[in-house]
Structure formats: structure tokens, C-alpha cells
Design a protein around this motif. Sequence first.
Motif, short mmCIF file in Angstrom:
data_model
loop_
_atom_site.label_atom_id
_atom_site.label_comp_id
_atom_site.label_asym_id
_atom_site.label_seq_id
_atom_site.Cartn_x
_atom_site.Cartn_y
_atom_site.Cartn_z
N ASN A 14 -56.44 41.84 -35.04
CA ASN A 14 -57.70 42.32 -34.31
C ASN A 14 -58.02 43.84 -34.68
O ASN A 14 -59.25 44.38 -34.61
N LEU A 15 -56.98 44.53 -34.98
CA LEU A 15 -57.11 46.11 -35.15
C LEU A 15 -57.18 46.34 -36.57
O LEU A 15 -57.35 47.49 -37.16
N GLY A 16 -57.06 45.33 -37.54
CA GLY A 16 -56.83 45.49 -38.95
C GLY A 16 -55.90 46.11 -39.47
O GLY A 16 -55.90 47.05 -40.59
N ILE A 17 -54.60 45.86 -39.04
CA ILE A 17 -53.58 46.61 -39.06
C ILE A 17 -52.63 45.90 -40.11
O ILE A 17 -52.59 44.65 -39.74
N SER A 18 -51.92 46.54 -41.10
CA SER A 18 -51.06 45.64 -41.84
C SER A 18 -49.51 46.39 -41.78
O SER A 18 -49.56 47.54 -41.47
N PHE A 19 -48.50 45.65 -41.95
CA PHE A 19 -47.21 46.07 -41.73
C PHE A 19 -46.60 46.43 -43.23
O PHE A 19 -46.49 45.78 -43.92
N PRO A 20 -45.90 47.51 -43.17
CA PRO A 20 -45.05 47.95 -44.33
C PRO A 20 -43.84 47.03 -44.49
O PRO A 20 -43.56 46.10 -43.77
N HIS A 21 -43.59 46.91 -45.80
CA HIS A 21 -42.65 45.77 -46.24
C HIS A 21 -41.25 45.81 -45.49
O HIS A 21 -40.88 44.89 -45.01
N MET A 22 -40.69 47.14 -45.38
CA MET A 22 -39.36 47.16 -44.61
C MET A 22 -39.50 47.19 -43.10
O MET A 22 -38.42 47.05 -42.21
N TYR A 23 -40.80 47.19 -42.53
CA TYR A 23 -40.81 47.36 -41.12
C TYR A 23 -40.32 46.11 -40.37
O TYR A 23 -39.42 46.45 -39.33
N PRO A 24 -40.43 44.79 -40.66
CA PRO A 24 -39.71 43.66 -40.17
C PRO A 24 -38.05 43.88 -40.02
O PRO A 24 -37.61 43.60 -38.97
N PHE A 35 -52.43 54.58 -33.33
CA PHE A 35 -52.40 55.31 -32.38
C PHE A 35 -52.88 56.79 -32.52
O PHE A 35 -53.59 57.39 -31.91
N ILE A 36 -52.45 57.34 -33.52
CA ILE A 36 -52.41 58.82 -34.01
C ILE A 36 -53.86 58.97 -34.47
O ILE A 36 -54.42 59.92 -34.16
N HIS A 37 -54.40 58.22 -35.51
CA HIS A 37 -55.36 58.36 -36.05
C HIS A 37 -57.06 57.88 -35.33
O HIS A 37 -58.04 58.05 -35.61
N HIS A 38 -56.47 57.15 -34.20
CA HIS A 38 -57.62 56.40 -33.19
C HIS A 38 -57.21 56.76 -31.93
O HIS A 38 -57.71 55.80 -31.14
N PHE A 39 -56.79 58.07 -31.72
CA PHE A 39 -56.40 58.22 -30.41
C PHE A 39 -57.38 57.76 -28.81
O PHE A 39 -56.78 57.26 -28.11
N PRO A 40 -58.46 58.41 -29.30
CA PRO A 40 -59.42 58.04 -27.91
C PRO A 40 -59.69 56.52 -27.72
O PRO A 40 -59.79 56.29 -26.43
N GLU A 41 -59.67 55.73 -28.60
CA GLU A 41 -59.79 54.28 -28.55
C GLU A 41 -58.36 53.91 -28.13
O GLU A 41 -58.07 53.02 -27.29
N ALA A 42 -57.30 54.01 -28.99
CA ALA A 42 -56.01 53.48 -28.90
C ALA A 42 -55.35 53.89 -27.72
O ALA A 42 -54.50 53.05 -26.92
N VAL A 43 -55.61 54.86 -26.78
CA VAL A 43 -55.03 55.20 -25.69
C VAL A 43 -55.33 54.24 -24.65
O VAL A 43 -54.63 54.02 -23.58
N HIS A 44 -56.40 53.35 -24.81
CA HIS A 44 -56.90 52.42 -23.77
C HIS A 44 -56.23 51.12 -24.18
O HIS A 44 -56.58 50.15 -23.49
N LEU A 45 -55.63 50.80 -25.29
CA LEU A 45 -55.10 49.74 -25.91
C LEU A 45 -53.46 49.41 -25.36
O LEU A 45 -52.87 50.29 -25.92
N ARG A 46 -53.37 48.66 -24.58
CA ARG A 46 -51.89 48.78 -23.82
C ARG A 46 -50.77 48.80 -24.84
O ARG A 46 -49.89 49.41 -24.51
N GLU A 47 -50.89 47.79 -25.83
CA GLU A 47 -49.51 47.59 -26.68
C GLU A 47 -49.59 48.74 -27.60
O GLU A 47 -48.45 49.30 -27.71
#
Length: 169
Positions: free
Chosen positions: A8-18, A87-99
Motif C-alpha cells: 500500500n505504501l509502495g515499499i520494497s524490501f532489500p534482499h537480505m532483509y528477510p 518513516f524518516i522520509h515521510h514523517f508527517p504522514e508516517a507518524v500517523h501510520l501505526r505499523e
Amino acid sequence: MLDTVAKNLGISFPHMYPALLAMHSLVRWLVLTSLLLSLIRAYAGWLHKKRFSHVDHILRHWTATFTHIQLVLGLTLYTISPFVDYFIHHFPEAVHLREVRFFGMEHSLMMFIAVTLVTIGSMKAKRAKEDSKKFKLMAIWFSVALLIIFLSIPWQFSPFTRRPYFRPF
């Protein structure tokens, strides 16, 4: 749920993240187990005026060690997490997203505080002269740390955000 929020946020995960996330999830159980064992021995030693044994030193040491390993894994995840980046790059919006807020700010801050408490408690217990003082210091500092850790883990029953008890590699 993680994938849904990310999509929903258009986020993809780095390869080693999982893999790092799975390791972080696994080491959580080492931290919790060592903290519980340390607390059982600390309260028993403090209340029953026992001698602070070699086993107690080893348990204190490994509790702090597992906690520091978890901190390194957590800091690594923090630097590559797409949630934190969002969260860092979209703080004003992200701070209202619980996850996103939970992992970008709440979880990491509370866990850093808990690691600090375990470290201080371990150092103070190591340096204390009397056995009862060693047990008392471990009991108090580790208890507060465990409470913070327990409240900050994304348990399946958590009202903040939910994650599985074990993550596959």
C-alpha cells in the motif's frame, strides 16, 4: 500484514532483509530466556541470601551478550528497513501510520532503552562487592528491562502491531 502495508505504501524490501528479520526474531528468544533465567536466579539469590556463583556470573554475562547481539541485528535492520526509510522520509504522514511509526520510532527507542538498562545492570552487578547487592542490582535493572522489552515486542496479541512468534529463514 507486513506485505500488505508495504504494498500500500509502495515499499520494497532489500534482499537480505528477510534473513536478518528471521535472525532478529530468533535471537529475541535467547534474550528473553536468558533474562528470565537471570531474573529467577537474581530474585532467589537476593531473597534467600545466596552466594553469587560462577553460574550467576555466566548468566549475567550471556544475558548482556545476547542483548547486545540483538541490538546489532536491530540496528542493522533499522538501517535497511523500508518501513524506517519511509518513516524518516515521510514523517508527517508516517507518524500517523501505526505499523510504520511502531518500527520507525517506538520499537527501536524502547528496545535501545532496554538494552541500556541490561548493560548498566550487568556492569553494576559485576562491580558490586557483596553478593546480595549483585543479585539486587540484577533483579531491579533486568526486571525493568524485561518489562520494556515485553511491551515493545510485536507479539501476535499486541495492540500496536502483530508479528509471528517465529519467522522462517
